[in-house]
Design a protein around this motif. Structure first.
Motif, short mmCIF file in Angstrom:
data_model
loop_
_atom_site.label_atom_id
_atom_site.label_comp_id
_atom_site.label_asym_id
_atom_site.label_seq_id
_atom_site.Cartn_x
_atom_site.Cartn_y
_atom_site.Cartn_z
N GLU A 110 1.75 -9.69 14.59
CA GLU A 110 2.77 -8.66 14.38
C GLU A 110 2.76 -8.22 12.92
N VAL A 111 3.40 -7.08 12.66
CA VAL A 111 3.56 -6.60 11.30
C VAL A 111 4.96 -6.01 11.14
N TYR A 112 5.57 -6.31 9.99
CA TYR A 112 6.87 -5.75 9.61
C TYR A 112 6.68 -4.90 8.35
N THR A 113 7.56 -3.92 8.15
CA THR A 113 7.44 -3.03 6.99
C THR A 113 8.73 -3.03 6.18
N SER A 114 8.58 -2.76 4.88
CA SER A 114 9.74 -2.72 3.98
C SER A 114 9.41 -1.89 2.75
N LYS A 115 10.45 -1.37 2.12
CA LYS A 115 10.29 -0.65 0.86
C LYS A 115 10.68 -1.52 -0.33
N ASP A 116 11.41 -2.63 -0.07
CA ASP A 116 11.92 -3.44 -1.18
C ASP A 116 11.66 -4.94 -1.03
N MET A 117 11.04 -5.37 0.07
CA MET A 117 10.76 -6.77 0.40
C MET A 117 11.99 -7.59 0.73
N LYS A 118 13.15 -7.00 0.68
CA LYS A 118 14.39 -7.71 1.05
C LYS A 118 14.74 -7.44 2.51
N SER A 119 14.78 -6.16 2.86
CA SER A 119 15.15 -5.74 4.21
C SER A 119 13.93 -5.16 4.91
N TRP A 120 13.66 -5.65 6.12
CA TRP A 120 12.44 -5.29 6.84
C TRP A 120 12.75 -4.65 8.18
N GLU A 121 11.77 -3.90 8.68
CA GLU A 121 11.87 -3.29 9.99
C GLU A 121 10.65 -3.70 10.82
N GLY A 122 10.86 -3.81 12.12
CA GLY A 122 9.74 -4.15 12.98
C GLY A 122 10.13 -5.14 14.05
N PRO A 123 9.11 -5.66 14.77
CA PRO A 123 7.68 -5.46 14.56
C PRO A 123 7.28 -4.00 14.72
N ALA A 124 6.36 -3.55 13.84
CA ALA A 124 6.03 -2.13 13.74
C ALA A 124 4.57 -1.82 14.08
N GLY A 125 3.82 -2.81 14.54
CA GLY A 125 2.42 -2.57 14.86
C GLY A 125 2.25 -1.58 16.01
N HIS A 164 0.84 -1.20 0.00
CA HIS A 164 0.00 0.00 0.00
C HIS A 164 0.88 1.25 0.00
N GLU A 165 0.68 2.08 -1.04
CA GLU A 165 1.33 3.39 -1.16
C GLU A 165 2.83 3.32 -0.90
N GLY A 166 3.50 2.41 -1.61
CA GLY A 166 4.95 2.35 -1.57
C GLY A 166 5.56 1.54 -0.45
N THR A 167 4.75 0.98 0.41
CA THR A 167 5.26 0.20 1.55
C THR A 167 4.65 -1.20 1.54
N TYR A 168 5.50 -2.19 1.82
CA TYR A 168 5.05 -3.57 1.98
C TYR A 168 4.85 -3.85 3.47
N TYR A 169 3.76 -4.54 3.78
CA TYR A 169 3.45 -4.90 5.15
C TYR A 169 3.37 -6.42 5.25
N LEU A 170 4.16 -6.99 6.13
CA LEU A 170 4.25 -8.44 6.28
C LEU A 170 3.60 -8.87 7.61
N TYR A 171 2.64 -9.77 7.51
CA TYR A 171 1.95 -10.30 8.68
C TYR A 171 2.06 -11.83 8.65
N GLY A 172 1.75 -12.47 9.78
CA GLY A 172 1.74 -13.92 9.79
C GLY A 172 1.49 -14.46 11.19
#
Length: 338
Positions: A71-86, A52-60
């Motif tokens: 939890e949710v993690y965020t990334s701009k390229d799907m390679k490197s992520w930050e979080g948990p960011a919820g 959504h709007e330039g950001t990938y959000y990873l849940y599971g």
């Protein structure tokens, strides 16, 4: 300068070059070690990625803590992520703010008419929560699951071109079996008269242990040139042979025809054990990526690790049904920064 002095100067210079090279090498090794220490694999099972709007959000499913929420993690390229960011201590959905007290599994996040929705499993029931942000908090005003007479898990909501909404899910009945039903417009329930069984684990690759309770689960559906593709997993998730196949249909309600190239993701194709239960998405460039989980190692199931691989449609030269293929060489584990 005497020969002796020249020899001493040569030795001194050589030692200096050696020390410099040793220092550079040491710095490089330290830097690599620090990089490795600062990044690690993400331990989310049954993962999904929402863009959504330039950001990938990873849940599971949060391995070892599946009673807390998602939890949710965020990334701009799907390679490197930050979080948990919820917004709830790293959680996008926190136990107590929506239905469920345990077993928070297999979420799906989507956007519809200005709101973010999360379909998920808890207490072996399916519920749908809402939020104003992909980071949460996802909540329910009335904390209850979809009303059905059986246990059900692994929701995936598909919205067709005509606006109709469909709930693909797994019912725990004589095995894990994949079903579909049309939903009401407000996602509050299903239209019972439309309920259909889609997939049961009946092929040899789908039940390699010959289990009395065969498992087909983790459905995700996409549409390509008028044809519906259902990607799903089979075998118990603890089985190293847990794998991913697909089936096609001319209607969102089926009937579904399993493709003979299945499984398209397995320990044989990827080289890791327990490959399965994920979701497919289009990245910001329009390329297909399948996100799923693997076992922690060849000998250990948990915590399961989030993985990704590129997928594509191989068009038929004669204009027939396109084949869904996966590129094993593109397989990778996304990393989280620390």
């Amino acid at each position: 300068m005497t020969s002796k002095n020249r020899a001493l100067k040569f030795i001194a210079v050589s030692i200096s070059y050696f020390l410099i090279a040793f220092w550079i090498c040491s710095c490089s090794l330290r830097s690599q070690a620090q990089d490795a220490a600062e990044e690690s694999s993400i331990n989310l099972a049954d993962p999904t990625v929402f863009y959504h709007e330039g950001t990938y959000y990873l849940y599971g499913t949060v391995e070892g803590n599946a009673d807390e929420g998602f939890e949710v993690y965020t990334s701009k390229d799907m390679k490197s992520w930050e979080g948990p960011a919820g917004v709830r201590d790293g959680f996008a959905l926190k136990q107590g703010e929506a239905f469920g007290t345990k077993g928070f599994w297999a979420p799906q996040v989507f956007y519809h008419q200005g709101k973010f929705y999360m379909a998920y499993t808890a207490n072996e029931n399916i519920a749908i929560a809402e939020s104003n942000s992909p980071l949460g908090p996802f909540k329910q005003q009335v904390k209850q699951p979809l009303a059905v007479p059986v246990k059900q898990i692994d929701p995936f909501i598909f919205m067709d071109d005509d606006g109709k909404k469909y709930l693909y899910h797994v019912r725990l009945k004589d095995g894990n079996r994949i079903f579909v039903a049309e939903m009401t417009d407000n996602f509050s329930g299903i239209k019972e008269e439309t309920l259909r069984e889609c997939i049961a684990a009946e092929e040899p690759w789908e039940n390699t242990a010959n289990a009395d309770w065969p498992v087909a689960e983790g459905p995700t559906v996409l549409k390509h040139k008028g044809l519906y593709y259902m990607i799903y997993s089979a075998n118990d998730f603890r089985n190293p042979d847990y794998a991913v196949g697909y089936a096609t249909s001319r209607s969102p309600l089926g009937p579904w025809v399993k493709h003979n190239s299945s499984p398209v993701i397995s320990t044989k194709t990827i080289g890791e054990s327990g490959t399965g239960h994920g979701d497919i998405l289009k990245d910001k460039s329009g390329n297909l990526v399948y996100v799923f989980h693997t076992h922690q190692s060849d000998t250990t199931v948990a915590p399961r690790k989030t993985a990704m691989v590129k997928a594509n449609f191989l068009e038929s030269p004669g204009g027939g049904e396109a084949k869904l293929i996966v590129d094993p060489n593109s397989f990778f584990y996304p990393k989280v920064k620390h």
